[in-house]
Design a protein around this motif. Sequence first.
Motif, PDB file in Angstrom:
ATOM      1  N   SER A   7       0.840  -1.158  -0.025  1.00 53.57           N
ATOM      2  CA  SER A   7       0.124  -0.048   0.037  1.00 53.57           C
ATOM      3  C   SER A   7       0.846   1.389   0.054  1.00 53.57           C
ATOM      4  N   THR A   8       2.208   1.133  -0.355  1.00 56.06           N
ATOM      5  CA  THR A   8       3.038   2.418  -0.399  1.00 56.06           C
ATOM      6  C   THR A   8       3.288   2.962  -1.948  1.00 56.06           C
ATOM      7  N   PHE A   9       2.996   4.212  -1.808  1.00 54.21           N
ATOM      8  CA  PHE A   9       3.254   4.669  -3.235  1.00 54.21           C
ATOM      9  C   PHE A   9       4.668   5.032  -3.205  1.00 54.21           C
ATOM     10  N   HIS A  10       5.621   4.908  -4.547  1.00 54.41           N
ATOM     11  CA  HIS A  10       6.805   5.208  -4.757  1.00 54.41           C
ATOM     12  C   HIS A  10       6.938   6.078  -6.035  1.00 54.41           C
ATOM     13  N   PRO A 126      14.644  11.113  -0.386  1.00 56.65           N
ATOM     14  CA  PRO A 126      12.993  10.741  -0.366  1.00 56.65           C
ATOM     15  C   PRO A 126      12.241  11.485   0.742  1.00 56.65           C
ATOM     16  N   ILE A 127      11.188  11.894   0.394  1.00 59.74           N
ATOM     17  CA  ILE A 127      10.310  12.367   1.595  1.00 59.74           C
ATOM     18  C   ILE A 127       9.053  11.457   1.587  1.00 59.74           C
ATOM     19  N   THR A 128       8.809  11.245   2.842  1.00 61.59           N
ATOM     20  CA  THR A 128       7.579  10.308   3.239  1.00 61.59           C
ATOM     21  C   THR A 128       6.498  11.238   3.764  1.00 61.59           C
ATOM     22  N   TYR A 129       5.334  11.049   2.929  1.00 62.82           N
ATOM     23  CA  TYR A 129       4.175  11.440   3.513  1.00 62.82           C
ATOM     24  C   TYR A 129       3.129  10.639   3.697  1.00 62.82           C
ATOM     25  N   TRP A 130       1.955  10.737   4.538  1.00 61.66           N
ATOM     26  CA  TRP A 130       0.866   9.675   4.623  1.00 61.66           C
ATOM     27  C   TRP A 130      -0.086  10.132   3.806  1.00 61.66           C
ATOM     28  N   TYR A 131      -0.928   9.066   3.267  1.00 61.67           N
ATOM     29  CA  TYR A 131      -2.265   9.383   2.601  1.00 61.67           C
ATOM     30  C   TYR A 131      -3.353   8.627   3.138  1.00 61.67           C
ATOM     31  N   ASP A 132      -4.410   8.903   2.659  1.00 61.85           N
ATOM     32  CA  ASP A 132      -5.935   8.162   2.986  1.00 61.85           C
ATOM     33  C   ASP A 132      -6.494   8.433   1.608  1.00 61.85           C
ATOM     34  N   VAL A 133      -7.519   7.373   1.333  1.00 58.74           N
ATOM     35  CA  VAL A 133      -8.583   7.577   0.398  1.00 58.74           C
ATOM     36  C   VAL A 133      -9.845   7.467   0.970  1.00 58.74           C
ATOM     37  N   THR A 134     -11.009   8.531   0.483  1.00 58.28           N
ATOM     38  CA  THR A 134     -12.138   8.594   0.897  1.00 58.28           C
ATOM     39  C   THR A 134     -13.029   8.306  -0.457  1.00 58.28           C
ATOM     40  N   LEU A 135     -14.195   7.899   0.043  1.00 64.44           N
ATOM     41  CA  LEU A 135     -15.378   7.561  -0.746  1.00 64.44           C
ATOM     42  C   LEU A 135     -16.469   8.497  -0.417  1.00 64.44           C
ATOM     43  N   ASN A 136     -16.900   9.451  -1.283  1.00 62.84           N
ATOM     44  CA  ASN A 136     -17.928  10.164  -0.944  1.00 62.84           C
ATOM     45  C   ASN A 136     -17.897  11.108   0.354  1.00 62.84           C
ATOM     46  N   ASP A 137     -16.706  11.441   0.690  1.00 59.49           N
ATOM     47  CA  ASP A 137     -16.380  12.240   1.908  1.00 59.49           C
ATOM     48  C   ASP A 137     -17.124  11.685   3.190  1.00 59.49           C
ATOM     49  N   ASP A 138     -17.526  10.375   3.097  1.00 53.68           N
ATOM     50  CA  ASP A 138     -18.103   9.860   4.562  1.00 53.68           C
ATOM     51  C   ASP A 138     -17.516   8.710   4.823  1.00 53.68           C
ATOM     52  N   GLN A 139     -16.851   7.820   4.070  1.00 57.41           N
ATOM     53  CA  GLN A 139     -16.341   6.582   4.241  1.00 57.41           C
ATOM     54  C   GLN A 139     -14.709   6.704   3.764  1.00 57.41           C
ATOM     55  N   THR A 140     -13.826   6.271   5.042  1.00 59.33           N
ATOM     56  CA  THR A 140     -12.362   6.378   4.536  1.00 59.33           C
ATOM     57  C   THR A 140     -12.267   4.929   4.293  1.00 59.33           C
ATOM     58  N   VAL A 141     -11.709   4.666   3.162  1.00 61.40           N
ATOM     59  CA  VAL A 141     -11.370   3.273   2.513  1.00 61.40           C
ATOM     60  C   VAL A 141     -10.037   2.731   2.621  1.00 61.40           C
ATOM     61  N   ILE A 142      -9.057   3.618   2.734  1.00 61.46           N
ATOM     62  CA  ILE A 142      -7.798   3.151   2.898  1.00 61.46           C
ATOM     63  C   ILE A 142      -7.167   4.300   3.941  1.00 61.46           C
ATOM     64  N   CYS A 143      -6.563   3.823   4.908  1.00 57.87           N
ATOM     65  CA  CYS A 143      -6.037   4.896   5.888  1.00 57.87           C
ATOM     66  C   CYS A 143      -5.063   4.114   6.841  1.00 57.87           C
ATOM     67  N   TYR A 144      -4.536   4.856   7.843  1.00 62.42           N
ATOM     68  CA  TYR A 144      -3.841   4.260   8.959  1.00 62.42           C
ATOM     69  C   TYR A 144      -4.439   3.388   9.768  1.00 62.42           C
ATOM     70  N   ASN A 145      -4.236   2.161   9.795  1.00 63.60           N
ATOM     71  CA  ASN A 145      -4.728   1.011  10.447  1.00 63.60           C
ATOM     72  C   ASN A 145      -3.932   0.328  11.354  1.00 63.60           C
ATOM     73  N   GLU A 146      -4.198  -1.174  11.678  1.00 62.55           N
ATOM     74  CA  GLU A 146      -3.365  -1.965  12.406  1.00 62.55           C
ATOM     75  C   GLU A 146      -1.952  -2.003  11.639  1.00 62.55           C
ATOM     76  N   ASP A 147      -2.060  -2.103  10.492  1.00 63.79           N
ATOM     77  CA  ASP A 147      -0.631  -2.211   9.625  1.00 63.79           C
ATOM     78  C   ASP A 147       0.129  -1.057   9.456  1.00 63.79           C
ATOM     79  N   GLY A 148      -0.296   0.231  10.082  1.00 67.06           N
ATOM     80  CA  GLY A 148       0.478   1.513  10.244  1.00 67.06           C
ATOM     81  C   GLY A 148      -0.231   2.451   9.346  1.00 67.06           C
ATOM     82  N   ALA A 149       0.774   3.539   9.213  1.00 67.43           N
ATOM     83  CA  ALA A 149       0.283   4.526   8.070  1.00 67.43           C
ATOM     84  C   ALA A 149       0.427   3.995   6.799  1.00 67.43           C
ATOM     85  N   LYS A 150      -0.358   4.551   5.599  1.00 64.23           N
ATOM     86  CA  LYS A 150      -0.085   4.413   4.545  1.00 64.23           C
ATOM     87  C   LYS A 150       0.617   5.426   3.921  1.00 64.23           C
ATOM     88  N   GLU A 151       1.843   5.078   3.076  1.00 65.89           N
ATOM     89  CA  GLU A 151       2.782   6.128   2.962  1.00 65.89           C
ATOM     90  C   GLU A 151       2.788   6.381   1.336  1.00 65.89           C
TER      91      GLU A 151
END
Length: 162
Positions: A7-10, A126-151
Amino acid sequence: MFKIKQSTFHVSRGDSGTFTLSIPITDVNDYIKYEDSSHNVYWYDTTKKKLYDSNYEETEVSIETLTMVKYEFKVGDSIKLNIYERNGYDKEPLKVKEKIVEKSGSSIDISLTEEDTTFSKIENKPITYWYDVTLNDDQTVICYNEDGAKEFIIYPAKGDEE
């Protein structure tokens, strides 16, 4: 360079690319929904790697014979990729890329342009940022979870020789 590992973008600064988003349907346990050809429902626990039938009893059915059930995007759905400073989920995103769904389906392609990958300061590392993905502004479908931050890692611009 534009690649995604797990789940990491490079991404090299200024490069463009496209990624495909599909959202598996899950239950309250975070088990992923599967169906067989007769539309019988099964639930897969990715942590324990166990498959359950619709009554949540362990089953001997092979997951390879099943089809994962995914969210069906509807025309007008809004998908947002929000990029934050590292440790910065409590701040406004540095970059927001929005895509409005134009065609229904179980996946959607999201293109990042040169402008989308040059929002950061220029560094020789390299600079590491975090990201998330939302659906219709009310459901976060990819985010920081038990696997850690999405980079989302941006590398210095590629040289002329590449």
